[in-house]
Design a protein around this motif. Structure first.
Motif, PDB file in Angstrom:
ATOM      1  N   GLN A  89       0.671  -6.090 -10.575  1.00  0.00           N
ATOM      2  CA  GLN A  89       1.296  -6.027  -9.263  1.00  0.00           C
ATOM      3  C   GLN A  89       1.588  -7.420  -8.703  1.00  0.00           C
ATOM      4  O   GLN A  89       0.741  -8.310  -8.738  1.00  0.00           O
ATOM      5  N   ALA A  94       8.823  -7.469   1.358  1.00  0.00           N
ATOM      6  CA  ALA A  94       9.677  -6.518   0.642  1.00  0.00           C
ATOM      7  C   ALA A  94      10.852  -6.112   1.504  1.00  0.00           C
ATOM      8  O   ALA A  94      10.755  -6.034   2.738  1.00  0.00           O
ATOM      9  N   THR A 148      14.116   5.527   0.188  1.00  0.00           N
ATOM     10  CA  THR A 148      14.486   4.289  -0.497  1.00  0.00           C
ATOM     11  C   THR A 148      15.993   4.046  -0.396  1.00  0.00           C
ATOM     12  O   THR A 148      16.438   2.918  -0.125  1.00  0.00           O
ATOM     13  N   GLU A 279       4.974   2.011  -0.810  1.00  0.00           N
ATOM     14  CA  GLU A 279       5.722   1.043  -1.619  1.00  0.00           C
ATOM     15  C   GLU A 279       4.836   0.395  -2.683  1.00  0.00           C
ATOM     16  O   GLU A 279       5.253   0.223  -3.831  1.00  0.00           O
ATOM     17  N   SER A 280       3.615   0.038  -2.314  1.00  0.00           N
ATOM     18  CA  SER A 280       2.737  -0.631  -3.275  1.00  0.00           C
ATOM     19  C   SER A 280       2.320   0.309  -4.404  1.00  0.00           C
ATOM     20  O   SER A 280       2.263  -0.092  -5.575  1.00  0.00           O
ATOM     21  N   SER A 283       5.197   0.810  -6.758  1.00  0.00           N
ATOM     22  CA  SER A 283       5.330  -0.366  -7.610  1.00  0.00           C
ATOM     23  C   SER A 283       4.284  -0.353  -8.720  1.00  0.00           C
ATOM     24  O   SER A 283       4.587  -0.672  -9.879  1.00  0.00           O
ATOM     25  N   VAL A 286       5.305   2.074 -11.383  1.00  0.00           N
ATOM     26  CA  VAL A 286       6.357   1.492 -12.233  1.00  0.00           C
ATOM     27  C   VAL A 286       5.730   0.583 -13.290  1.00  0.00           C
ATOM     28  O   VAL A 286       6.092   0.630 -14.476  1.00  0.00           O
ATOM     29  N   GLY A 321       3.306  -4.319  -2.474  1.00  0.00           N
ATOM     30  CA  GLY A 321       3.714  -4.489  -3.859  1.00  0.00           C
ATOM     31  C   GLY A 321       5.231  -4.393  -3.952  1.00  0.00           C
ATOM     32  O   GLY A 321       5.841  -3.525  -3.331  1.00  0.00           O
ATOM     33  N   THR A 322       5.846  -5.271  -4.699  1.00  0.00           N
ATOM     34  CA  THR A 322       7.303  -5.335  -4.800  1.00  0.00           C
ATOM     35  C   THR A 322       7.731  -4.893  -6.197  1.00  0.00           C
ATOM     36  O   THR A 322       7.323  -5.497  -7.199  1.00  0.00           O
ATOM     37  N   ILE A 323       8.544  -3.848  -6.252  1.00  0.00           N
ATOM     38  CA  ILE A 323       8.885  -3.235  -7.535  1.00  0.00           C
ATOM     39  C   ILE A 323       9.655  -4.202  -8.430  1.00  0.00           C
ATOM     40  O   ILE A 323       9.334  -4.365  -9.611  1.00  0.00           O
ATOM     41  N   ARG A 325       9.923  -7.554  -8.421  1.00  0.00           N
ATOM     42  CA  ARG A 325       9.150  -8.713  -8.890  1.00  0.00           C
ATOM     43  C   ARG A 325       8.033  -8.287  -9.844  1.00  0.00           C
ATOM     44  O   ARG A 325       7.707  -9.006 -10.792  1.00  0.00           O
ATOM     45  N   THR A 326       7.443  -7.110  -9.611  1.00  0.00           N
ATOM     46  CA  THR A 326       6.429  -6.604 -10.530  1.00  0.00           C
ATOM     47  C   THR A 326       7.038  -6.311 -11.897  1.00  0.00           C
ATOM     48  O   THR A 326       6.456  -6.646 -12.942  1.00  0.00           O
TER      49      THR A 326
END
Length: 588
Positions: A89, A94, A148, A279-280, A283, A286, A321-323, A325-326
């Protein structure tokens, strides 16, 4: 809803300490070597290069100064990786928070944003320690896609002003008044700003197709800054609007606090916490799908809570958590949470060294970055898949989408969830019936009727290479997370597994999406997946969501699937023996 398997599941119940032990500690216990650190350093640098312009762009779009976005990524991102329940993560500001932060800043000022962020952190810690993170997974799939996509539309609309270089004294927050005001001010648009934005978008999109390993966002922003400086273009920059960014982090300080202020920003804090949790965890899911690892949701939420508190103490905004960037972190070869911590360290280094250069970045270039982000996060394919899948899913999706755009994000999520629950009740009611003259208890049948005259095939229950799962009951959003987790935890030693849907009367889009993730993972690991006993509606829903050959094969019964697996295995064994025999025949 029930799921049974011929494999016995481990009955060990994890302790409190085991549930909330950070993944970093787990990695260190495994034995962290220099090769892992080298891989994490490369991944951390890659993510930092992506996060540098993105963090500033998100902060500006949120109505705060760009340095607050960088502070959020440095402090919040470091804490998320240090304490989190996911190995990969990446935390930071975000795009999903742009609308909420901007509205909070407009209503309560920057002090209100910081106080709401701190309060959201406390709420997230409470949610995590109370182990309520599991229930967040119950949000129906159409709701997550709807909000989203709605956020993506709002982000795009918020960037039109800087994208076109429009002069507008005060930009309304609501979508319709915003578009009306922008339409009235189109005559003030700047050709230079439009050119900078168009070139930036072209560079980002072009490099993503031609050179996906290159940092397209950073290159686009750098080219735009150099062009604006070299050609003295009449465009607004970070320097002209904000006076640049500071060379170092601010000293930590408590935000201005009073009971009246806390009461006023409480609804915003709850919205921050709700969206941050969703969101976190999305992410983290994912990252799990890309790597085959499993995150611990409640531990992750506790880390997000401490990260928001830390960000607020340093004057930052909301952390989650940013999807994107993760996913970048995973693709760059990260091994552990150390990559996320190093990403924050690299960002701090960039602030210390390159802060003066940020003054030359055109706001039109940062607007172009967010336009591309909004386009990518809109989940267009999933949106149209749900529109086509059923009227119920389309209703939930559109209600969430439209309420998010025209009303409020929290309202959109709550109404979407309520509609999803009502839809489930309606489907269950439609399936309920009374059979006339039916006995109260099922009578015994002769062996012919029970099928017991057929020879017993022990291979259906004892083949070590095959796992058979039987799902019974309605497979819907309330059970999709649990069942998906069980199905997703396939051992790499198995060659194939069978999922029997004979006792599943229906499944919704959330469950179908969970099966799609399982099928994708099985395909990546070379495991053969068979779906058996699916009725026509269930099969149609699975096919709509991508559960189709070659990812999965459909068969009428478990026995038929097992026979196909054995036949394929026997063919492979014969081919292997023939291949081994060829050299011997030549030697003779």
């Amino acid at each position: 809803m029930a799921i049974t398997t011929r494999r016995a599941l481990n009955g060990h119940q994890p302790t409190f300490a085991e549930l909330f032990t950070p993944k970093l500690v787990t990695v260190l216990r495994e034995g962290y070597r220099l090769a892992g650190f080298r891989a994490d350093a490369i991944a951390g640098l890659t993510v930092a290069i992506v996060a540098l312009p993105l963090s500033m762009a998100i902060a500006i779009a949120s109505g705060v100064t760009p340095d607050r976005g960088l502070t959020t990524a440095v402090i919040g991102g470091f804490i998320v990786s240090l304490l989190g329940g996911s190995r990969f993560q990446i935390g930071g500001p975000a795009g999903a928070f742009i609308v909420l932060v901007a509205l909070t800043a407009e209503r309560h000022g920057i002090d209100g944003v910081i106080l709401a962020t701190l309060m959201a952190g406390v709420i997230l810690i409470a949610i995590g320690f109370l182990r309520l993170g599991t229930y967040i997974k119950f949000i129906p799939y159409p709701v997550t896609v709807g909000f989203t996509a709605g956020i993506a539309v709002i982000i795009f609309a918020s960037q039109i002003k800087d994208l076109l270089g429009v002069t507008l004294p005060k930009e309304p927050g609501e979508l319709v008044p915003k578009l009306h005001a922008l339409a009235g001010a189109l005559h003030t648009a700047s050709f230079s700003a439009v050119a900078v934005a168009a070139i930036s978008i072209a560079i980002i999109v072009g490099l993503r197709k031609l050179r996906p390993a290159w940092p397209g966002i950073l290159i686009a922003v750098a080219v735009a800054a150099i062009a604006a400086w070299a050609l003295t273009l009449p465009v607004e920059t970070i320097g002209t609007r904000f006076g640049g960014i500071p060379h170092a982090l601010p000293w930590p300080a408590w935000p201005a606090f009073s009971l009246d202020k806390a009461r006023a920003v409480l609804p915003d804090a709850i919205a921050f916490a709700l969206l941050g949790a969703i969101e976190s965890l999305l992410s983290a899911v994912v990252a799990d799908g890309m790597t085959g690892r499993r995150h611990r949701s409640n531990c992750e939420l506790v880390a997000q809570g401490f990260a928001n508190i830390g960000s607020a103490l340093f004057g930052g905004i909301c952390v989650t958590g940013t999807i994107a960037r993760t996913a970048t972190n995973v693709r760059a070869g990260a091994r552990s949470p150390v990559s996320g911590m190093l990403h924050s360290a690299f960002l701090l280094l960039f602030m210390l060294i390159a802060a003066p250069l940020a003054s030359y970045i055109p706001l039109a270039a940062l607007a172009a970055v967010l336009v591309v982000v909004a386009w990518n996060m809109a989940e267009k394919h999933e949106f149209w898949t749900l529109i086509r899948s059923s009227w119920g899913d389309a209703t939930v999706l559109l209600a969430t989408f439209l309420l998010t755009i025209f009303r409020d994000l929290t309202e959109g999520i709550l109404v979407g969830f309520a509609l999803g629950a009502v839809l489930f009740i309606n489907r269950m009611a439609e399936m309920t019936g009374i059979e006339a003259d039916a006995p109260l208890a099922t009578a015994d049948k002769a062996d012919d009727g029970n099928g017991e005259r057929k020879p017993y095939d022990a291979g259906l229950a004892s083949d070590p290479d095959v796992v058979v799962y039987r799902i019974s009951g309605a497979f819907f959003f309330g059970a999709a997370s649990t069942v998906g987790t069980v199905l997703d935890s396939i051992a790499d030693t198995h060659k194939a597994f069978v999922v029997d849907f004979a006792a599943v009367p229906f499944l919704d889009s959330t469950a179908a999406n969970a099966m799609s993730r399982v099928a994708a993972k099985a395909q990546r690991q070379g495991i053969r997946l068979f779906i058996t006993g699916a009725s026509s509606p269930v099969r149609r829903a699975l096919l709509t969501h991508g559960v189709r050959p070659p990812r999965a094969k459909f068969r009428e019964t478990i026995a038929r699937a097992i026979a196909d697996i054995k036949g394929k295995r026997d063919e492979a064994a014969i081919a292997s023996l023939q291949g081994n025999a060829m050299p011997n025949s030549h030697s003779r």
